[in-house]
Design a protein around this motif. Structure first.
Motif, PDB file in Angstrom:
ATOM      1  N   GLU A 155     -49.344 -12.531  27.380  1.00  0.00           N
ATOM      2  CA  GLU A 155     -49.341 -11.650  26.223  1.00  0.00           C
ATOM      3  C   GLU A 155     -47.934 -11.501  25.646  1.00  0.00           C
ATOM      4  OE1 GLU A 155     -50.425 -10.836  29.291  1.00  0.00           O
ATOM      5  OE2 GLU A 155     -52.534 -11.317  28.913  1.00  0.00           O
ATOM      6  N   ASN A 156     -46.938 -11.916  26.397  1.00  0.00           N
ATOM      7  CA  ASN A 156     -45.557 -11.861  25.908  1.00  0.00           C
ATOM      8  C   ASN A 156     -45.302 -12.938  24.863  1.00  0.00           C
ATOM      9  OD1 ASN A 156     -45.024  -9.801  27.689  1.00  0.00           O
ATOM     10  ND2 ASN A 156     -43.121 -10.715  28.436  1.00  0.00           N
ATOM     11  N   ASN A 157     -44.185 -12.818  24.179  1.00  0.00           N
ATOM     12  CA  ASN A 157     -43.771 -13.841  23.213  1.00  0.00           C
ATOM     13  C   ASN A 157     -43.016 -14.937  23.962  1.00  0.00           C
ATOM     14  OD1 ASN A 157     -44.838 -12.420  20.993  1.00  0.00           O
ATOM     15  ND2 ASN A 157     -43.015 -11.132  20.915  1.00  0.00           N
ATOM     16  N   PRO A 172     -36.888 -22.049  18.492  1.00  0.00           N
ATOM     17  CA  PRO A 172     -38.175 -21.532  18.018  1.00  0.00           C
ATOM     18  C   PRO A 172     -38.566 -20.252  18.750  1.00  0.00           C
ATOM     19  CG  PRO A 172     -38.496 -23.425  19.453  1.00  0.00           C
ATOM     20  CD  PRO A 172     -37.027 -23.338  19.199  1.00  0.00           C
ATOM     21  N   VAL A 173     -39.137 -19.328  18.016  1.00  0.00           N
ATOM     22  CA  VAL A 173     -39.507 -18.045  18.610  1.00  0.00           C
ATOM     23  C   VAL A 173     -40.744 -18.198  19.475  1.00  0.00           C
ATOM     24  CG1 VAL A 173     -38.492 -16.749  16.709  1.00  0.00           C
ATOM     25  CG2 VAL A 173     -40.919 -17.376  16.621  1.00  0.00           C
ATOM     26  N   GLY A 174     -40.885 -17.286  20.434  1.00  0.00           N
ATOM     27  CA  GLY A 174     -42.036 -17.305  21.307  1.00  0.00           C
ATOM     28  C   GLY A 174     -43.241 -16.615  20.690  1.00  0.00           C
ATOM     29  N   HIS A 175     -44.405 -16.960  21.203  1.00  0.00           N
ATOM     30  CA  HIS A 175     -45.661 -16.396  20.714  1.00  0.00           C
ATOM     31  C   HIS A 175     -46.538 -15.982  21.884  1.00  0.00           C
ATOM     32  CE1 HIS A 175     -45.481 -17.636  16.377  1.00  0.00           C
ATOM     33  NE2 HIS A 175     -44.586 -18.471  16.883  1.00  0.00           N
ATOM     34  N   PRO A 176     -47.393 -14.995  21.698  1.00  0.00           N
ATOM     35  CA  PRO A 176     -48.381 -14.667  22.728  1.00  0.00           C
ATOM     36  C   PRO A 176     -49.429 -15.760  22.813  1.00  0.00           C
ATOM     37  CG  PRO A 176     -48.781 -13.377  20.747  1.00  0.00           C
ATOM     38  CD  PRO A 176     -47.481 -14.106  20.528  1.00  0.00           C
TER      39      PRO A 176
END
Length: 521
Positions: A155-157, A172-176
């Motif tokens: 559930e985290n990024n 690049p940013v993290g996603h759930p």
């Protein structure tokens, strides 16, 4: 033996600097590539080539999919390797246990992104040929996002979604994980729209419409979207795709190189024993290893490294009922090596080049070893160059998934679900569920619990079990965890809320402020 192999075609990973123009004559750069239909074909083949990398299906991913589940484990003398199958993670950058597979998943996505970025600008004589290439790239990108979601998703990024060719310095940013599933489903819709239902004989092993439907169903089932998954699978079970698939009469034909790309194969990874280079792990060798390495690592002592072996409960479960001829389930014979194998199956008295006397040795006694995807059926050794194709998705899996969806739908037909499971059992002469498992024919709850075991008996040691126990919630509550502990003591180390996914490699988190580490790591 003829196989369609997706040979390596190395495309420069990074763009050339504007200030310094140094060209390696052995490399093709982006600025001179992606000009023709042949370039596009080579670029897509380069995505398939990731199947030969040690971090993916050639070797290490099986440690995560089979050995981390309750079906397998490791007692390897390489302590850190064994620890990663028993939920003891000290070094999150451990290459063979974590970082290599993570890296190779994103390497495959990078290759797919190059194809999806550049192919639309290439002029084709036939638009359908262009679409087929794009469809394969979408499918393969989705496959690796599926692996990332299954192994690292939380559930985290924590997981990047990268949709264009990467450049040095990108963060690049993290996603759930919900976003990863959504991306995979989007890619698979594109694949479904563009892929053919079948390929000609010269292109066996390429992704098809059926493979895309099946993989999207897997994505949806992990999210408990039973209706969406059922609709996808219905194309293969009752719809247009049903004409292309069926169970092969001989269960063993799913695990040899003698009857590959058969009607049970939905998506099959092509391997070969033809090789020039030594067995090494080089990612970019001009003569890459095109063989399956799994046997070298899982084969019994004296044959392979035996870094993986099988939990005894699986044999016990197989032996709880007899087939319609009064014999043991033939799937037991074809899945594992175990001490009573010769007594249970006449003539089943060889373990590669060894006879039954090896069970008296200390390094064999009370142990059970992998047989599926081994090469004992035609030679007395295993190695890094197995020619056996991996049936990554086969029709028996599709049928059992469809039955699971039916039983989970409020309006689902339990009678139909039971009939589908019986179809899989009948292939190996096992009696109908009503004979020994009558309760499973009377209630959806009992059926779904029995289906958990039916999937293991049919699909054990094929890389499905980890996703299965996650989907069934067995790792999310104490009752489920207690059940797993009874079958696999490694789960005594399992912490609910933490170990249902792997830690993101520390190097990724430390070098990218847009990523979060997974919970509790």
């Amino acid at each position: 033996m003829k196989k369609i192999l997706f040979l390596i075609f190395s495309i420069s990973l990074f763009f050339t600097s504007c200030e310094v123009d140094v060209t390696n004559p052995n490399d093709l750069e982006v600025r001179v590539f992606w000009k023709s239909e042949a370039d596009a074909q080579s670029g897509v083949n380069a995505i398939y080539n990731m199947f030969y990398k040690p971090g993916t299906y050639s070797r290490w991913i099986w440690f995560r999919l089979d050995l981390t589940s309750d079906e397998g484990f490791s007692s390897s003398p390489w302590i850190e390797l064994a620890d990663w199958t028993r939920f003891i993670y000290n070094n999150y950058n451990f290459w063979e246990g974590n970082a290599w597979t993570y890296r190779d998943c994103y390497e495959a996505i990078f290759r797919a992104n190059q194809a999806l970025f550049h192919i639309p600008d290439i002029e084709f004589a036939d638009q359908a040929a262009k679409d087929r290439l794009l469809g394969q790239a979408y499918f393969l990108r989705a496959l690796y996002y599926y692996n990332l979601a299954i192994l690292w998703g939380s559930e985290n990024n924590s997981l990047p979604i990268v949709l264009e060719p990467s450049k040095p310095g990108d963060t690049p940013v993290g996603h759930p994980v919900s976003d990863i599933w959504a991306q995979a489903e989007s890619d698979l819709q594109e694949a479904i729209n563009k892929l053919p239902a079948t390929w000609d004989a010269n292109n066996k092993g390429r992704a098809t419409k059926g493979a895309a439907y099946a993989l999207r169903a897997k994505c949806r089932m992990q999210q408990l979207n039973w209706q969406g998954a059922q609709q996808d699978l219905e194309w293969m079970v009752k719809g247009e795709g049903a004409q292309y698939y069926d169970l092969v009469p001989n269960f063993k034909d799913n695990f040899t190189h003698f009857n590959e790309n058969n009607m049970e194969s939905v998506f099959e990874l092509q391997y070969s024993d033809v090789h020039k280079a030594p067995a090494g792990d080089s990612d970019f060798s001009i003569d890459p290893n095109l063989g399956l390495n799994r046997g070298q690592f899982f084969a019994p002592p004296g044959i392979g490294w035996t870094d993986g072996e099988v939990r005894p409960w699986l044999v016990d479960e197989f032996k709880k009922e007899m087939d319609t001829n009064g014999a043991y389930d033939i799937r037991l014979r074809e899945s594992v090596f175990y001490a009573d194998m010769a007594n249970d199956f006449p003539g089943n008295d060889k373990i590669y080049r060894f006879g039954m006397e090896v069970w008296n040795q200390d390094n064999y006694r009370n142990r059970i070893f992998f047989r599926k995807y081994g090469t004992d059926y035609y030679r007395n050794f295993d190695d890094y160059h197995s020619p056996v194709n991996v049936r990554l998705i086969r029709y028996a899996d599709v049928l059992l998934m469809y039955a699971e969806c039916l039983a989970n739908m409020p309006s689902g037909d339990l009678t139909e679900a039971v009939a589908i499971v019986n179809r899989v059992r009948d292939r190996v002469d096992m009696p109908a569920l009503s004979v020994n498992h009558a309760a499973a024919t009377q209630s959806k709850e009992a059926f779904l619990k029995r289906l958990q075991m039916e999937r293991s008996l049919e699909l054990c040691l094929e890389g499905h079990r980890w996703a299965d126990i996650k989907r069934w919630g067995l790792v999310d509550n104490q009752a489920g965890l207690d059940e797993l502990k009874q079958r696999d003591p490694d789960f005594n180390n399992f912490k609910i809320g933490k170990h249902s996914r792997l830690p993101i490699p520390s190097s990724e988190v430390n070098n990218n402020e847009g990523l979060d580490q997974n919970p509790d790591f």
